[in-house]
Scaffold this motif. Sequence first.
Motif: not given
Length: 280
Positions: A140-143, A145-156
């Motif tokens: 959430n710090t480096v991405y 806002p409009d893509v952070a949630a999807d990226q967080a799910a992918e990393y998870e």
Amino acid sequence: MSYGDDYDDTRARGVPAGTRTRLPEQREPATRRQPASTGRGLAAVIGVVVLLLGAIVFANQTRDDGNGGSGGGGSEGDRDGDRAQATAPSGQPPVDTSTNGIPVGHPQTELGAQSAAANYAVALGGTEMFDPQRRPTIVNTVYAPDVAADQAAEYERTYSDPDFLTRIGLTEAGTAPDGTTFVARVNPVGTNTVQYAGDTARVAVWYSTLFGLAGADSRNPVTEGWYTTTYDLVWVEGDWKITAFDEQEGPAPVGRDQRASTAEEMADAVEQFGGFTYAR
């Protein structure tokens, strides 16, 4: 982000080829050899020195055009000619703020985008990305806002996969087994602006990685890798943020014939030597 003797050419010194010394004519016999004139020799040396100094000044002036090779000014052609200077010191002070331990507040300049990309590569390649509590904070710090949630799910999905964690030697909680030290570190070597348009940028980061488990019984010893990751960045909320990236291996140098450190030496080094931020 994946884990897994100087050349010296005398011709370049400006020494004329085929140079020869012409002795003065002897008009009458002499009992001893006359010394060669020192005036012309000194003049020739001075001439060569002046030519060399002129070449150096011209080269420096050419290199300094375009704000050190990485500034936002100048035409696209000027910047293309200065790509080799992309990571030269700029004189810009580094950012002095951080969020969750990650440098933030990079300037809205080409250099600022380069610094942000390097700093974010370090954050995304560290051991804290394997911590389920810290991982969402980093993303959430480096991405943006409009893509952070999807990226967080992918990393998870990736970093919590039991097969993946077992393959790299970690426990299901993403921690190192007892008696070992988990090493995951990105070390940027340089950056290059692929595209810059004021509020968007595409920046490539070339870096080496250290990854593995340092321990006497480790089956995944710490190894070195080389990668280039290109980040798409957007200026949002007063900073550069990642919207997407792609990665490729290399360029990788030829390894030197050096003794590999022991597991204990590697673990001690990682604990004693901290990483860097790359803002400038």
